[in-house]
Write a protein that holds these residues in place. Structure first.
Motif, PDB file in Angstrom:
ATOM      1  N   ILE A   1      48.770  44.605 -49.305  1.00 20.05           N
ATOM      2  CA  ILE A   1      49.344  45.876 -49.752  1.00 20.05           C
ATOM      3  C   ILE A   1      50.468  45.656 -50.754  1.00 20.05           C
ATOM      4  O   ILE A   1      50.585  46.393 -51.748  1.00 20.05           O
ATOM      5  N   SER A   2      51.279  44.633 -50.531  1.00 20.20           N
ATOM      6  CA  SER A   2      52.415  44.371 -51.428  1.00 20.20           C
ATOM      7  C   SER A   2      51.984  43.757 -52.752  1.00 20.20           C
ATOM      8  O   SER A   2      52.763  43.738 -53.707  1.00 20.20           O
ATOM      9  N   GLY A   3      50.754  43.252 -52.806  1.00 20.51           N
ATOM     10  CA  GLY A   3      50.276  42.580 -54.008  1.00 20.51           C
ATOM     11  C   GLY A   3      50.579  41.102 -54.024  1.00 20.51           C
ATOM     12  O   GLY A   3      50.249  40.399 -54.986  1.00 20.51           O
ATOM     13  N   GLU A   4      51.194  40.604 -52.953  1.00 13.22           N
ATOM     14  CA  GLU A   4      51.516  39.174 -52.871  1.00 13.22           C
ATOM     15  C   GLU A   4      50.260  38.317 -52.799  1.00 13.22           C
ATOM     16  O   GLU A   4      50.237  37.185 -53.267  1.00 13.22           O
ATOM     17  N   PHE A   5      49.206  38.886 -52.207  1.00  8.73           N
ATOM     18  CA  PHE A   5      47.980  38.124 -51.992  1.00  8.73           C
ATOM     19  C   PHE A   5      46.769  38.903 -52.471  1.00  8.73           C
ATOM     20  O   PHE A   5      46.665  40.115 -52.255  1.00  8.73           O
ATOM     21  N   ASP A   6      45.846  38.211 -53.128  1.00  7.13           N
ATOM     22  CA  ASP A   6      44.559  38.766 -53.517  1.00  7.13           C
ATOM     23  C   ASP A   6      43.468  37.962 -52.824  1.00  7.13           C
ATOM     24  O   ASP A   6      43.545  36.733 -52.755  1.00  7.13           O
ATOM     25  N   VAL A   7      42.473  38.646 -52.316  1.00  4.57           N
ATOM     26  CA  VAL A   7      41.408  37.975 -51.572  1.00  4.57           C
ATOM     27  C   VAL A   7      40.699  36.931 -52.418  1.00  4.57           C
ATOM     28  O   VAL A   7      40.400  35.823 -51.948  1.00  4.57           O
ATOM     29  N   PHE A   8      40.467  37.254 -53.685  1.00  3.73           N
ATOM     30  CA  PHE A   8      39.663  36.371 -54.529  1.00  3.73           C
ATOM     31  C   PHE A   8      40.528  35.608 -55.524  1.00  3.73           C
ATOM     32  O   PHE A   8      40.455  35.819 -56.733  1.00  3.73           O
ATOM     33  N   VAL A   9      41.344  34.721 -54.993  1.00  5.74           N
ATOM     34  CA  VAL A   9      42.170  33.845 -55.825  1.00  5.74           C
ATOM     35  C   VAL A   9      41.707  32.414 -55.592  1.00  5.74           C
ATOM     36  O   VAL A   9      41.396  32.017 -54.457  1.00  5.74           O
ATOM     37  N   GLY A  10      41.627  31.617 -56.681  1.00  2.71           N
ATOM     38  CA  GLY A  10      41.120  30.262 -56.573  1.00  2.71           C
ATOM     39  C   GLY A  10      42.099  29.300 -55.923  1.00  2.71           C
ATOM     40  O   GLY A  10      43.274  29.615 -55.770  1.00  2.71           O
ATOM     41  N   PRO A  11      41.565  28.125 -55.505  1.00  6.84           N
ATOM     42  CA  PRO A  11      40.219  27.640 -55.837  1.00  6.84           C
ATOM     43  C   PRO A  11      39.138  28.267 -54.963  1.00  6.84           C
ATOM     44  O   PRO A  11      39.291  28.363 -53.750  1.00  6.84           O
ATOM     45  N   LEU A  12      38.046  28.667 -55.617  1.00  7.59           N
ATOM     46  CA  LEU A  12      36.886  29.201 -54.908  1.00  7.59           C
ATOM     47  C   LEU A  12      35.638  28.442 -55.361  1.00  7.59           C
ATOM     48  O   LEU A  12      35.387  28.306 -56.558  1.00  7.59           O
ATOM     49  N   LYS A  13      34.875  27.985 -54.382  1.00 10.81           N
ATOM     50  CA  LYS A  13      33.597  27.335 -54.665  1.00 10.81           C
ATOM     51  C   LYS A  13      32.464  28.222 -54.172  1.00 10.81           C
ATOM     52  O   LYS A  13      32.634  29.026 -53.256  1.00 10.81           O
ATOM     53  N   ASP A  14      31.299  28.063 -54.811  1.00  9.77           N
ATOM     54  CA  ASP A  14      30.134  28.754 -54.272  1.00  9.77           C
ATOM     55  C   ASP A  14      29.525  27.893 -53.176  1.00  9.77           C
ATOM     56  O   ASP A  14      30.019  26.796 -52.866  1.00  9.77           O
ATOM     57  N   ASN A  15      28.448  28.363 -52.572  1.00 14.97           N
ATOM     58  CA  ASN A  15      27.922  27.634 -51.419  1.00 14.97           C
ATOM     59  C   ASN A  15      27.059  26.436 -51.792  1.00 14.97           C
ATOM     60  O   ASN A  15      26.447  25.821 -50.916  1.00 14.97           O
ATOM     61  N   THR A  16      27.046  26.099 -53.082  1.00 14.24           N
ATOM     62  CA  THR A  16      26.448  24.824 -53.500  1.00 14.24           C
ATOM     63  C   THR A  16      27.522  23.779 -53.747  1.00 14.24           C
ATOM     64  O   THR A  16      27.221  22.631 -54.064  1.00 14.24           O
ATOM     65  N   GLY A  17      28.791  24.181 -53.636  1.00 14.45           N
ATOM     66  CA  GLY A  17      29.899  23.265 -53.854  1.00 14.45           C
ATOM     67  C   GLY A  17      30.482  23.312 -55.254  1.00 14.45           C
ATOM     68  O   GLY A  17      31.458  22.613 -55.547  1.00 14.45           O
ATOM     69  N   ALA A  18      29.909  24.120 -56.125  1.00 13.19           N
ATOM     70  CA  ALA A  18      30.403  24.221 -57.499  1.00 13.19           C
ATOM     71  C   ALA A  18      31.633  25.116 -57.552  1.00 13.19           C
ATOM     72  O   ALA A  18      31.660  26.192 -56.940  1.00 13.19           O
ATOM     73  N   GLU A  19      32.642  24.677 -58.301  1.00 15.53           N
ATOM     74  CA  GLU A  19      33.845  25.499 -58.438  1.00 15.53           C
ATOM     75  C   GLU A  19      33.550  26.691 -59.338  1.00 15.53           C
ATOM     76  O   GLU A  19      33.059  26.560 -60.444  1.00 15.53           O
ATOM     77  N   ARG A  20      33.887  27.871 -58.854  1.00 14.31           N
ATOM     78  CA  ARG A  20      33.670  29.107 -59.606  1.00 14.31           C
ATOM     79  C   ARG A  20      34.976  29.717 -60.097  1.00 14.31           C
ATOM     80  O   ARG A  20      34.988  30.398 -61.120  1.00 14.31           O
ATOM     81  N   VAL A  21      36.048  29.506 -59.342  1.00 14.18           N
ATOM     82  CA  VAL A  21      37.356  30.037 -59.724  1.00 14.18           C
ATOM     83  C   VAL A  21      38.381  28.924 -59.533  1.00 14.18           C
ATOM     84  O   VAL A  21      38.502  28.366 -58.446  1.00 14.18           O
TER      85      VAL A  21
END
Length: 273
Positions: free
Chosen positions: A225-245
């Protein structure tokens, strides 16, 4: 004779756009669409925020580390929410995985129950659903496992199963939109609100959810709510192990709205629409 028409499902988009041409003095509000006109506005909610928090609850409550997900259609909205659910679960339980079963329906009692049963058969002990009937919740109750509901609170039909549920309060948007229309200040600017605006929240926790889990979820809710955290912030990998973010990078709204890949921890692949 009505001068405001609200279309509350994605599938109404073509009809809205066609009819709106013939009624330029009528305001049309279309949920989850992507086309606008001078008299057509679109609105949606950041449901993924609620699903992330529900994932935290599921990740804390599972004993098998296997979470099931009754998934309606392979569209960005569903993919986005399921990915958020997985990220929430794995933020507190890195061993947790999410298995979806795609039913190609929003509401189909038999398909939903069959999907939930298939997920139970694979060892899932928390069944989440983005579908609209309470059949998965009822089955979880019967089989002695947990459930994550959606939209409507179904604790009354599964009091020992439903942990919580992402729920909507669309009146927050409707009230604001109607005031603007009445005042003549409304514009067809796309609206994508979330927990900050009060558009969505979590249903009351089931009695089985411990206080420490509730406190953790409320802590993360405050950060969203405060904007301190976003759900989709990297590092994010897909389920093949490739980095997407990349680390420290937050996905743009455009990227979130076009989600077509599964995050690490979600099994399977995105089927063709």
């Amino acid at each position: 004779g009505y001068n405001v028409i609200v279309a509350t499902s994605f599938g109404y988009m073509d009809s809205v756009m066609n009819v709106a041409k013939d009624y330029p003095d009528v305001t049309f509000l279309h949920a989850t669409g992507y086309q606008t006109a001078d008299n057509v506005g679109i609105y949606d909610g950041r449901g993924y925020q609620g699903w992330y928090l529900a994932g935290i609850v599921a990740g804390k409550m599972t004993k098998t580390n296997s979470l099931g997900y009754v998934a309606p259609y392979p569209i960005p909205e569903v993919i986005r929410n399921m990915n958020a659910f997985a990220l929430g679960a794995r933020s507190v339980n890195p061993e947790a995985t999410v298995t979806p079963i795609w039913i190609n329906a929003w509401f189909d009692v038999q398909k939903e129950r069959d999907a939930a049963q298939a997920l139970l058969d694979t060892g899932a002990d928390v069944i989440a659903r983005e579908s609209d009937s309470v059949e998965p919740d009822k089955l979880a109750e019967q089989e002695g496992v947990y459930a994550i509901g959606y939209n409507a609170v179904s604790a009354d039909v599964a009091p020992n199963a439903v942990l919580t549920a992402p729920i909507w309060d669309w009146s927050v948007y409707y009230t604001q939109a109607m005031k603007e229309i009445a005042a003549g200040t409304w514009k067809p600017t796309p609206v994508w609100w979330g927990m900050k605006e009060g558009l969505l929240s979590l249903a009351p926790y089931g009695d089985m959810v411990p206080e420490d889990v509730r406190a953790l979820v409320e802590q993360e809710k405050a950060r969203i709510i405060s904007g301190e955290f976003d759900v989709f912030v990297g590092p994010l990998k897909d389920n093949t192990g490739a980095e997407r973010v990349a680390a420290g990078v937050t996905m743009t709204d455009e990227e979130k709205l076009a989600f077509n890949w599964l995050v690490e921890g979600v099994k399977g692949s995105v089927p063709a629409q």
